[in-house]
Design an enzyme around this catalytic site. Structure first.
Site, short mmCIF file in Angstrom:
data_model
loop_
_atom_site.label_atom_id
_atom_site.label_comp_id
_atom_site.label_asym_id
_atom_site.label_seq_id
_atom_site.Cartn_x
_atom_site.Cartn_y
_atom_site.Cartn_z
CG ASN A 186 12.95 1.95 5.81
OD1 ASN A 186 13.89 2.59 6.27
ND2 ASN A 186 11.68 2.35 5.92
CE1 TYR A 201 10.83 -2.46 1.56
CE2 TYR A 201 12.08 -3.90 2.99
CZ TYR A 201 11.80 -2.63 2.52
OH TYR A 201 12.50 -1.55 2.99
N GLY A 258 2.70 -0.08 7.01
CA GLY A 258 2.62 -1.46 7.53
C GLY A 258 2.96 -1.55 9.01
CB VAL A 259 5.03 -4.06 10.83
CG1 VAL A 259 5.56 -4.27 12.23
CG2 VAL A 259 4.28 -5.30 10.37
CG ASP A 260 8.87 1.03 10.04
OD1 ASP A 260 9.09 1.27 11.22
OD2 ASP A 260 9.66 1.29 9.12
CB SER A 297 10.28 -9.55 3.17
OG SER A 297 11.50 -8.93 3.48
CB THR A 298 4.89 -11.16 3.46
OG1 THR A 298 4.32 -10.66 4.68
CG2 THR A 298 5.83 -12.31 3.77
N GLY A 299 4.83 -7.69 2.87
CA GLY A 299 3.90 -6.60 2.57
C GLY A 299 4.47 -5.72 1.47
CG ASP A 341 -2.03 -4.09 15.45
OD1 ASP A 341 -0.78 -4.07 15.58
OD2 ASP A 341 -2.70 -3.08 15.17
N1 AR6 Z 1 0.66 -6.23 12.85
C1 AR6 Z 1 1.08 -7.38 12.27
N2 AR6 Z 1 1.31 -7.49 10.94
C2 AR6 Z 1 1.09 -6.39 10.19
C3 AR6 Z 1 0.66 -5.15 10.72
C4 AR6 Z 1 0.45 -5.10 12.12
N3 AR6 Z 1 0.06 -3.98 12.72
N4 AR6 Z 1 0.56 -4.26 9.68
C5 AR6 Z 1 0.89 -4.91 8.56
N5 AR6 Z 1 1.19 -6.21 8.84
P1 AR6 Z 1 5.11 -4.66 5.85
P2 AR6 Z 1 7.70 -5.43 4.63
C6 AR6 Z 1 1.64 -7.29 7.94
O1 AR6 Z 1 4.75 -3.90 4.62
O2 AR6 Z 1 7.05 -6.14 3.53
C7 AR6 Z 1 7.39 -0.29 5.58
O3 AR6 Z 1 7.03 0.87 4.90
C8 AR6 Z 1 1.46 -7.10 6.46
O4 AR6 Z 1 0.13 -7.44 6.09
O5 AR6 Z 1 4.87 -4.04 7.18
O6 AR6 Z 1 8.88 -6.06 5.34
C9 AR6 Z 1 8.82 -0.24 6.13
O7 AR6 Z 1 9.17 1.05 6.49
C10 AR6 Z 1 2.47 -8.10 5.92
O8 AR6 Z 1 1.94 -9.42 5.96
O9 AR6 Z 1 6.71 -5.02 5.84
C11 AR6 Z 1 9.65 -0.74 4.98
O10 AR6 Z 1 9.97 0.30 4.08
C12 AR6 Z 1 3.62 -8.03 6.93
O11 AR6 Z 1 3.04 -7.44 8.10
C13 AR6 Z 1 8.75 -1.74 4.31
O12 AR6 Z 1 7.40 -1.37 4.65
C14 AR6 Z 1 4.82 -7.22 6.50
O13 AR6 Z 1 4.39 -6.07 5.77
C15 AR6 Z 1 8.96 -3.15 4.79
O14 AR6 Z 1 8.16 -4.03 4.06
#
Ligand code: AR6
Length: 188
Positions: free
Chosen positions: A38, A137, A46-48, A133-135, A24
């Site tokens: 975003n 997005y 997700g991360v955000d 971008s891999t979640g 994490d």
């Molecule tokens: N630590 C590390 N990696 C993580 C964590 C964590 N705590 N949580 C999720 N991941 P994403 P995006 C992974 O969706 O695709 C948000 O709503 C996850 O499994 O966080 O760039 C923002 O506000 C995936 O592999 O980011 C934007 O609107 C990766 O982190 C949008 O999502 C990225 O997933 C951005 O989407």
């Protein structure tokens, strides 16, 4: 360099180190944590979501005040890190996957470059990245991992900073794909 079969989880680039780990990102003890934000800097899942939850409201208050227009896709902005142990959160905006013909690859590379630029400007010794971008997005994972790794390695070669870049991959599959792609880049 740590390699087993066709996987690689550490790479030395001059005086700098690139590491891959599973975990994490909000647990990381580093100077800067990169957020998968975003373009409205509006928060989300997700991360955000994890960063704002654990970092507390000061992060959003600061980004709202400093960057009222948000941050364009392919770019990044920096704030303090609230209750997180990092000094900074770098909010990087990767592209939404739209099939591959909408400039996604360039935008994804640019988000990593801009985040690294900010880290160097703020003298960060260590930076942790998620797989941008891999979640939500939906960027295809293998392609996203190739771009992420190539971009960081190129940056480290050219700039010889920051000293440590660590990818923190949330699940085993994402970690495995990054480790395989790092081995392939190293071999090629
Ligand atoms: N630590 C590390 N990696 C993580 C964590 C964590 N705590 N949580 C999720 N991941 P994403 P995006 C992974 O969706 O695709 C948000 O709503 C996850 O499994 O966080 O760039 C923002 O506000 C995936 O592999 O980011 C934007 O609107 C990766 O982190 C949008 O999502 C990225 O997933 C951005 O989407």
């Amino acid at each position: 360099m740590v390699a087993n079969e066709n996987r690689l989880t550490e790479l030395t680039v001059g005086a700098c180190r690139l590491e891959l780990c599973q975990g994490d990102i909000t647990d990381q003890v580093v100077d800067a944590i990169v957020n998968a934000a975003n373009s409205r800097l509006a928060g989300g899942g997700g991360v955000d979501g994890a960063i704002h939850r654990r970092g507390g409201p000061s992060i959003m208050a600061e980004t709202k005040a400093k960057y009222p227009e948000g941050c364009p896709t392919g770019s990044a902005v920096i704030s303090g890190a609230g209750n997180l142990s990092a000094k900074y959160v770098i909010h990087a905006v990767g592209p939404v996957w739209q099939g591959g013909n909408a400039g996604e690859a360039k935008l994804l590379a640019s988000a990593y470059q801009k985040a690294l630029d900010l880290a160097v400007q703020h003298d960060c010794q260590s930076v942790a990245f998620p797989a941008l971008s891999t979640g939500a997005y939906s960027y295809p994972l293998v392609e996203a991992a190739q771009i992420a790794l190539r971009t960081v390695i190129e940056f480290l070669r050219e700039r010889q900073a920051p000293p440590l870049v660590r990818f923190v991959l949330f699940d085993r599959h994402t970690f495995d794909v990054f480790a395989q792609q790092l081995a392939q880049l190293q071999a090629g």
